[in-house]
Design a protein around this motif. Structure first.
Motif: not given
Length: 538
Positions: A73-87
């Motif tokens: 949700t932030g930069e290409i590298f460095g994040g922050p990173y999270g997870y989506l479900n199939t919805k």
């Protein structure tokens, strides 16, 4: 003209007129039927799509796995990173500085530059810590990880559910694969099983699995440094069978056969010497008299003296004499035998695992071994683009011609899957330096257009794409019935993607910057530099 003649002429004209009209009606009806069939087929193949998450995220990698997809949700590298479900819902909030795909309900993540493991609820299975070693996909699938006791500093194993699998009592612990783990106690190495019991006692200064992940035969030595001129090796299996510590090298296996070497190391890396064959119990079946050995399927070793090759079975018997120019196999069904004729050309023949002949047209030049029942043959052609000057086709091990020799490239072993698709290509090759400029050797990289052959129906999807999505090991080519393909230079980020179905229909506009494999009807897609989630509706 009499009235009777006039009537006859009118009747004949009327008959011709009616006949002609009927013929025209029939033709028009046939055209209508064909058009209706085409429209029906197009409607059946028609796929619509919708964005369930508009292009929003700066970064994504790998598509959906285990029902979740990592996004930044932030930069290409460095994040922050999270997870989506199939919805398209953000079910694990973005807070990680790096994150990997889920596998078997768990994923590696980093927080504050420390690795840990989370479950699908985002809860930590392993809290980020400096002692944690990132789990491989194989470990995640095994469901067992290494942990360190904070009080004693010793290592043990836990399940992904957090329960102690084997108590922490080892100085070191390697990955737990296929039911076994390499551990270190009092400075020496051994192997434990799932109950924590030693199947190989910790008495070895050096111990490694003969095959990564296979973990039932281990190479052992009393020399901790490895690859020295004086070092001797032996092997143990998890059932207690073992050889003497008497070999300069342990090379590989073919079923219950183990190849060994007697000689010297060159530059501490390359073995130079003669090869022999032993069984799993350590019995010498063949003394070290061969110049080369090579496992052929899971039952035989090909062995060479000089330039002549033969075949050894599980008993150590030479079941094919040393008279062949080459022996090879790509799978467990077909073995290719080559002999050099007086004119210098190669004559090929084929046998199965029982060494019974397989009838294949001798006029066909087979340029690969057979893989899952199919091989590649070549025909000399002045218009061929590949380095061998051959046009390539596909043949079954039963001798059935699947395709004519139409292609310059056939990637038989790349990702040939159960539903029978093989990547094929038409076009040029580029010459590349192996290992970089000046480091010796060249190899040829296919630079033409790719298509696909269904070996069951013999249908060809026209080669017109610069590339296709290479699935991870163990994944199929057409996942969920679709395959991402692209045109353009993917390394320069100017490629455009679409999806094709198993009939070769392009089911999405050819406008996407990236597409991931389809997972349960959804996929990640990139447009205008951002990633979103597409849902397919067929």
């Amino acid at each position: 003209m009499s009235n009777l003649k006039k009537i006859l002429v009118c009747l004949i004209a009327l008959v011709f007129l009616l006949t002609g009209c009927q013929r025209n009606i029939d033709v028009d009806q046939d055209d209508t039927d064909t058009q209706q069939e085409t429209e029906q087929e197009e409607n059946e193949n028609k796929v619509t799509y919708e964005w369930i998450v508009e292009p929003t995220y700066a970064f994504h990698q790998g598509g959906f796995s285990d029902g979740l997809a990592m996004v930044s949700t932030g930069e290409i590298f460095g994040g922050p990173y999270g997870y989506l479900n199939t919805k398209g819902e953000m079910v694990i909030q973005p807070k990680f500085s790096w994150a990997l795909n889920f596998n078997n309900g768990a994923a590696n993540v980093t927080e504050n530059d420390l690795w840990g493991v989370i479950d699908k609820s985002g809860n930590y299975i392993i809290e980020p810590n400096s002692q944690y070693q990132q789990m491989s996909n194989e470990e995640l699938m095994e469901g067992v990880y290494r942990y360190q006791d904070e009080t004693t500093g010793l290592y043990g194993y836990k399940t992904l559910q957090g329960s102690v699998f084997i108590e922490a009592k080892f100085e070191e612990a390697g990955p737990f694969l296929n039911g076994y783990g390499i551990v270190k106690t009092d400075g020496l190495y051994g192997v434990v099983n799932a109950k924590g019991k030693y199947v190989i006692e910790p008495v070895w200064k050096s111990l490694n699995s003969l095959e990564y992940g296979y973990s039932d035969i281990y190479v052992v030595s009393n020399d901790p440094y490895g690859h020295s001129e004086e070092q001797l090796y032996g092997f143990y299996d998890v059932d207690g069978n073992h050889s003497d510590i008497a070999f300069n090298w342990i090379c590989g296996r073919a079923g219950n056969l183990i190849s060994y070497g007697m000689g010297k190391m060159e530059d501490g890396i390359f073995f130079k010497g003669k090869y022999g064959i032993a069984d799993k119990k350590g019995n010498i079946l063949k003394e070290a008299i061969y110049d080369n050995v090579y496992p052929v399927c899971d039952k035989y070793f090909a062995v060479a003296q000089g330039e002549k090759w033969g075949l050894i079975d599980e008993t150590g018997a030479l079941v094919l004499p040393l008279e062949y120019s080459g022996i090879s196999s790509m799978d467990d069904s077909t073995i290719c035998l080559e002999k050099t004729k007086a004119d210098g050309t190669l004559e090929q023949s084929f046998v199965n695992q029982k060494l019974s002949p397989i009838s294949i047209n001798k006029d066909l030049k087979i340029v690969t071994g057979f893989y899952k029942g199919y091989g590649v043959y070549g025909v000399e052609d002045e218009n061929a683009k590949n380095p061998e000057g051959l046009k390539l086709g596909i043949v079954s091990e039963k001798g059935e011609i699947i395709t004519e020799p139409l292609f310059d490239e056939v990637e038989l072993t790349a990702f040939f899957e159960e539903d029978g698709y093989i990547p094929v290509g038409i076009g040029d090759f580029t010459e590349e330096e192996e290992g970089g400029e000046g480091e010796g050797g060249t190899f040829y990289q296919f630079a033409g257009k790719y298509g696909f052959v269904n070996v069951e129906t013999k249908k060809i999807i026209e080669p017109k794409y610069d590339g296709y999505d290479w699935p991870e090991a163990g994944k199929t080519l057409f996942r969920d019935g679709y395959l991402p393909v692209y045109n353009g230079d993917i390394n320069e980020e100017d490629a455009v993607f679409t999806l094709i179905d198993r009939k070769g229909n392009e089911v999405l506009p050819f406008t996407f910057q990236r597409l991931t494999p389809v997972y349960e009807g959804v996929l990640m897609a990139k447009q205008n530099g951002l990633w979103g989630v597409l849902q397919l509706n067929s």
